[in-house]
Design a protein around this motif. Structure first.
Motif, PDB file in Angstrom:
ATOM      1  N   LYS A  29      43.882  35.957  40.410  1.00 58.78           N
ATOM      2  CA  LYS A  29      43.608  36.869  39.458  1.00 58.78           C
ATOM      3  C   LYS A  29      45.053  37.572  39.004  1.00 58.78           C
ATOM      4  O   LYS A  29      44.945  37.498  37.743  1.00 58.78           O
ATOM      5  CB  LYS A  29      42.892  38.056  39.897  1.00 58.78           C
ATOM      6  CG  LYS A  29      42.375  39.145  38.839  1.00 58.78           C
ATOM      7  CD  LYS A  29      41.252  40.214  39.273  1.00 58.78           C
ATOM      8  CE  LYS A  29      40.724  40.873  38.246  1.00 58.78           C
ATOM      9  NZ  LYS A  29      39.965  40.131  37.194  1.00 58.78           N
ATOM     10  N   GLY A  30      45.808  37.882  39.757  1.00 58.11           N
ATOM     11  CA  GLY A  30      47.355  38.475  39.141  1.00 58.11           C
ATOM     12  C   GLY A  30      48.068  37.417  38.543  1.00 58.11           C
ATOM     13  O   GLY A  30      49.042  37.855  37.691  1.00 58.11           O
ATOM     14  N   PHE A  31      47.659  36.243  38.483  1.00 57.28           N
ATOM     15  CA  PHE A  31      48.516  35.238  37.715  1.00 57.28           C
ATOM     16  C   PHE A  31      47.774  34.535  36.566  1.00 57.28           C
ATOM     17  O   PHE A  31      48.499  33.625  35.706  1.00 57.28           O
ATOM     18  CB  PHE A  31      49.066  34.168  38.474  1.00 57.28           C
ATOM     19  CG  PHE A  31      49.816  34.615  40.064  1.00 57.28           C
ATOM     20  CD1 PHE A  31      51.247  35.028  39.622  1.00 57.28           C
ATOM     21  CD2 PHE A  31      49.274  34.972  41.079  1.00 57.28           C
ATOM     22  CE1 PHE A  31      51.956  35.582  40.684  1.00 57.28           C
ATOM     23  CE2 PHE A  31      49.855  35.210  42.288  1.00 57.28           C
ATOM     24  CZ  PHE A  31      51.316  35.909  42.034  1.00 57.28           C
ATOM     25  N   CYS A  32      46.603  34.913  36.353  1.00 54.81           N
ATOM     26  CA  CYS A  32      45.743  34.538  35.198  1.00 54.81           C
ATOM     27  C   CYS A  32      45.620  35.496  33.879  1.00 54.81           C
ATOM     28  O   CYS A  32      45.385  36.518  34.131  1.00 54.81           O
ATOM     29  CB  CYS A  32      44.419  33.938  35.519  1.00 54.81           C
ATOM     30  SG  CYS A  32      44.420  32.743  36.845  1.00 54.81           S
ATOM     31  N   PRO A  33      45.876  34.991  32.827  1.00 49.06           N
ATOM     32  CA  PRO A  33      45.750  35.747  31.488  1.00 49.06           C
ATOM     33  C   PRO A  33      44.422  36.413  31.498  1.00 49.06           C
ATOM     34  O   PRO A  33      44.270  37.424  30.764  1.00 49.06           O
ATOM     35  CB  PRO A  33      46.210  34.927  30.410  1.00 49.06           C
ATOM     36  CG  PRO A  33      45.905  33.689  31.057  1.00 49.06           C
ATOM     37  CD  PRO A  33      46.149  33.513  32.398  1.00 49.06           C
ATOM     38  N   ASN A  34      43.294  35.665  31.968  1.00 53.41           N
ATOM     39  CA  ASN A  34      42.093  36.588  31.452  1.00 53.41           C
ATOM     40  C   ASN A  34      41.018  35.747  32.576  1.00 53.41           C
ATOM     41  O   ASN A  34      41.483  34.899  33.404  1.00 53.41           O
ATOM     42  CB  ASN A  34      41.593  35.955  30.253  1.00 53.41           C
ATOM     43  CG  ASN A  34      41.723  34.483  29.908  1.00 53.41           C
ATOM     44  OD1 ASN A  34      40.965  33.806  30.634  1.00 53.41           O
ATOM     45  ND2 ASN A  34      42.410  34.418  28.734  1.00 53.41           N
ATOM     46  N   ASP A  35      39.910  36.306  32.639  1.00 51.80           N
ATOM     47  CA  ASP A  35      38.873  35.957  33.558  1.00 51.80           C
ATOM     48  C   ASP A  35      38.258  34.352  33.243  1.00 51.80           C
ATOM     49  O   ASP A  35      38.071  33.736  34.359  1.00 51.80           O
ATOM     50  CB  ASP A  35      37.623  36.832  33.366  1.00 51.80           C
ATOM     51  CG  ASP A  35      37.876  38.070  33.804  1.00 51.80           C
ATOM     52  OD1 ASP A  35      38.655  38.503  34.358  1.00 51.80           O
ATOM     53  OD2 ASP A  35      36.940  39.011  33.523  1.00 51.80           O
ATOM     54  N   GLU A  36      38.318  34.057  32.327  1.00 51.30           N
ATOM     55  CA  GLU A  36      38.148  32.496  31.727  1.00 51.30           C
ATOM     56  C   GLU A  36      38.966  31.728  32.628  1.00 51.30           C
ATOM     57  O   GLU A  36      38.620  30.539  33.205  1.00 51.30           O
ATOM     58  CB  GLU A  36      38.222  32.360  30.480  1.00 51.30           C
ATOM     59  CG  GLU A  36      37.713  30.913  30.104  1.00 51.30           C
ATOM     60  CD  GLU A  36      37.737  30.709  28.412  1.00 51.30           C
ATOM     61  OE1 GLU A  36      37.423  29.503  28.051  1.00 51.30           O
ATOM     62  OE2 GLU A  36      37.951  31.572  27.544  1.00 51.30           O
ATOM     63  N   VAL A  37      40.273  31.918  32.543  1.00 51.00           N
ATOM     64  CA  VAL A  37      41.375  30.989  33.180  1.00 51.00           C
ATOM     65  C   VAL A  37      41.116  31.150  34.664  1.00 51.00           C
ATOM     66  O   VAL A  37      41.233  30.062  35.515  1.00 51.00           O
ATOM     67  CB  VAL A  37      42.739  31.482  32.722  1.00 51.00           C
ATOM     68  CG1 VAL A  37      43.656  30.545  33.599  1.00 51.00           C
ATOM     69  CG2 VAL A  37      42.848  30.873  31.314  1.00 51.00           C
ATOM     70  N   GLU A  38      41.056  32.318  35.278  1.00 45.94           N
ATOM     71  CA  GLU A  38      40.706  32.618  36.620  1.00 45.94           C
ATOM     72  C   GLU A  38      39.462  31.688  37.144  1.00 45.94           C
ATOM     73  O   GLU A  38      39.843  31.166  38.156  1.00 45.94           O
ATOM     74  CB  GLU A  38      40.459  34.094  37.006  1.00 45.94           C
ATOM     75  CG  GLU A  38      40.405  34.266  38.268  1.00 45.94           C
ATOM     76  CD  GLU A  38      39.752  35.987  38.544  1.00 45.94           C
ATOM     77  OE1 GLU A  38      39.403  36.048  39.834  1.00 45.94           O
ATOM     78  OE2 GLU A  38      40.063  36.664  37.663  1.00 45.94           O
ATOM     79  N   ASN A  39      38.455  31.942  36.399  1.00 50.67           N
ATOM     80  CA  ASN A  39      37.362  31.163  36.915  1.00 50.67           C
ATOM     81  C   ASN A  39      37.532  29.583  36.692  1.00 50.67           C
ATOM     82  O   ASN A  39      37.205  28.884  37.580  1.00 50.67           O
ATOM     83  CB  ASN A  39      36.103  31.392  36.012  1.00 50.67           C
ATOM     84  CG  ASN A  39      35.613  32.854  36.224  1.00 50.67           C
ATOM     85  OD1 ASN A  39      35.792  33.276  37.207  1.00 50.67           O
ATOM     86  ND2 ASN A  39      35.043  33.563  35.401  1.00 50.67           N
ATOM     87  N   PHE A  40      38.256  29.025  35.802  1.00 51.25           N
ATOM     88  CA  PHE A  40      38.654  27.923  35.710  1.00 51.25           C
ATOM     89  C   PHE A  40      39.251  27.245  36.765  1.00 51.25           C
ATOM     90  O   PHE A  40      39.027  26.178  37.431  1.00 51.25           O
ATOM     91  CB  PHE A  40      39.378  27.472  34.285  1.00 51.25           C
ATOM     92  CG  PHE A  40      40.173  25.950  34.346  1.00 51.25           C
ATOM     93  CD1 PHE A  40      39.553  24.954  33.944  1.00 51.25           C
ATOM     94  CD2 PHE A  40      41.316  26.060  34.584  1.00 51.25           C
ATOM     95  CE1 PHE A  40      39.932  23.741  34.052  1.00 51.25           C
ATOM     96  CE2 PHE A  40      42.129  24.897  34.496  1.00 51.25           C
ATOM     97  CZ  PHE A  40      41.611  23.893  34.242  1.00 51.25           C
TER      98      PHE A  40
END
Length: 477
Positions: A29-40
């Motif tokens: 989570k701390g390295f992703c710009p948003n939830d969409e990227v995190e889930n990807f």
């Protein structure tokens, strides 16, 4: 050629690419710009071990520590991840990569850097207009020490030196040129070197080395490398012996051309390159160890005066040897060096050589054959080091019955023992020239690749450099 530099990241790094080492998917989570990227990214981890998120020309690679594996397997997994990252980015002319690991261990960030550094090696001395990427690796882990980063820089550079020597063609790397290269390496690294010419070799009764050289138009050399720090912990030196056959035709027992074996026989001096590079790394990193290296060097040719099967030769030790096969020349020159090693009253002697096809057939590229008569605790340390650097070693026996295989009716010993147990009979032959604690390493099969192998590129692998360096370092404890 080495094109990699490691740094300990202490402030913000302006890097195009990042490698994030995680222990748990929630750390993403701390390295992703948003939830969409995190889930990807999380979804990708269901099928992949290295997940890339690319934003224009920048990439973030995520990899997860495989805690279900043994520790040494975890380290090798991380090295391979580093190699995979390089494969994705190798077309770029300059790479600035930040490797981030928030775990409480520094070994994983170093393993990724090591794998990336090893995989990025190139040898382009004879290529025109060839450009390789310059790589800067910034390592971020709060437990990582600056001195360890410096040590790994030296070790990766020494590994590249070894591979450069092995990759050199014989049209350049004669025995005399090998000695010149070792002299330059000594100036770079700070160890001492003495080079014997043919006249000195004759004076010292290195009969086996001279016998192998009889078919050559180039003279042999004998090289003595020594690193003696001001305060070594060992009163008796560790002696490393490396086979320096700069090209091996097989002599009168000519190697097959149909199999393509001759194409890689420039690599028959890999043992010599290995011990020189190990001593270089020990010297540059100022380990408090007294280490000596012995390198007999020659080519093996079927010239007019070459030895032939049925000949009997003398050795430095005074033993006579019947020549059963001229393509078993490596053990002959090692025999003289092992006999000479006695004068150092060594703590331990380790010889390393591309010695037998039998060893290659036994383990392929996946490991290294060893044997010897060292104490059990030393062998245990050696095997443990092999696992940690993933240059795994397997001990073969030296049972007394194998002496019958190399018996001679006209000399003290034969230099071959037939088709059976070829790697062992080669070791058994060498044992006749030792009276000290000793380990013999046969790196045939692992020293030179005909195709890439995980994060190790094609051609010279540098096997043995990390193994011997880390093993000798372990003896400091």
């Amino acid at each position: 050629m080495n094109n990699v530099q490691l740094y300990k990241a202490t402030s913000t790094v302006d890097s195009k690419h990042k490698i994030i080492i995680i222990d748990d998917l929630n750390e993403i989570k701390g390295f992703c710009p948003n939830d969409e990227v995190e889930n990807f990214v999380k979804e990708k981890f269901n099928t992949e071990t290295l997940v890339e998120y690319r934003n224009l020309s920048n990439s973030i690679f995520f990899t997860k520590i495989p805690r279900e594996k043994k520790h040494f397997e975890q380290l090798e997994f991380m090295r391979r991840q580093g190699g995979l990252v390089f494969e994705q980015l190798k077309k770029e002319t300059e790479l600035i990569i930040e490797i981030i690991d928030q775990s409480d261990q520094d070994c994983f960030v170093l393993a990724v850097a090591e794998g990336l550094g090893i995989s990025s090696y190139f040898f382009d001395k004879y290529k025109k207009d060839q450009k390789q990427p310059v790589i800067h690796l910034h390592l971020r882990n709060e437990h990582l020490k600056e001195m360890l980063v410096k040590e790994y820089n030296v070790l990766i550079d020494a590994l590249s030196d070894c591979r450069d020597l092995v990759n050199e063609p014989h049209s350049f790397l004669t025995a005399q040129q090998l000695s010149e290269e070792l002299i330059q390496l000594s100036k770079k690294s700070g160890f001492d070197i003495e080079v014997w010419n043919e006249e000195q070799i004759i004076e010292e009764n290195f009969h086996a080395l001279l016998a192998v050289n009889k078919g050559s138009q180039e003279p042999p050399t004998f090289n003595i490398l020594e690193y003696l720090p001001d305060d070594p912990i060992n009163d008796q030196p560790y002696v490393l012996v490396g086979k320096g056959v700069v090209y091996d035709t097989g002599g009168v027992n000519l190697k097959s051309t149909a199999s393509g074996t001759l194409n890689k026989m420039k690599s028959d001096m890999a043992g010599a390159a290995t011990i020189a590079s190990v001593i270089s790394a020990i010297s540059r990193n100022k380990l408090p160890l007294h280490v000596v290296g012995l390198i007999p060097a020659t080519d093996n040719r079927p010239g007019a005066n070459a030895i032939v099967p049925g000949d009997v030769i003398d050795t430095h030790a005074g033993k006579t040897v019947e020549i059963g096969n001229t393509d078993a020349e490596g053990r002959l020159i090692l025999a003289d060096a092992l006999s000479y090693a006695k004068r150092y009253n060594p703590k331990l002697v380790i010889d390393i050589a591309t010695l037998t096809g039998s060893a290659a057939m036994s383990l392929g590229r996946e490991g290294v054959v060893y044997m010897g008569k060292a104490p059990v605790n030393v062998k245990n340390d050696f095997e443990q080091t092999g696992r940690e650097v993933y240059e795994r070693v397997i001990e073969f026996p030296l049972w007394d019955e194998y002496n019958d295989y190399i018996a001679s009716s006209i000399a003290d010993i034969n230099n071959v023992g037939g088709r059976l147990a070829g790697a062992i009979t080669a070791g058994k032959f060498l044992q006749h020239f030792t009276d000290y604690d000793w380990i013999h390493i046969d790196i045939a099969g692992a020293a030179y690749y005909d195709r890439p192998h995980f994060y190790r590129p094609k051609n010279a692998s540098g096997v043995g450099v990390r193994l011997l360096y880390q093993f000798l370092k372990s003896q400091l404890k």
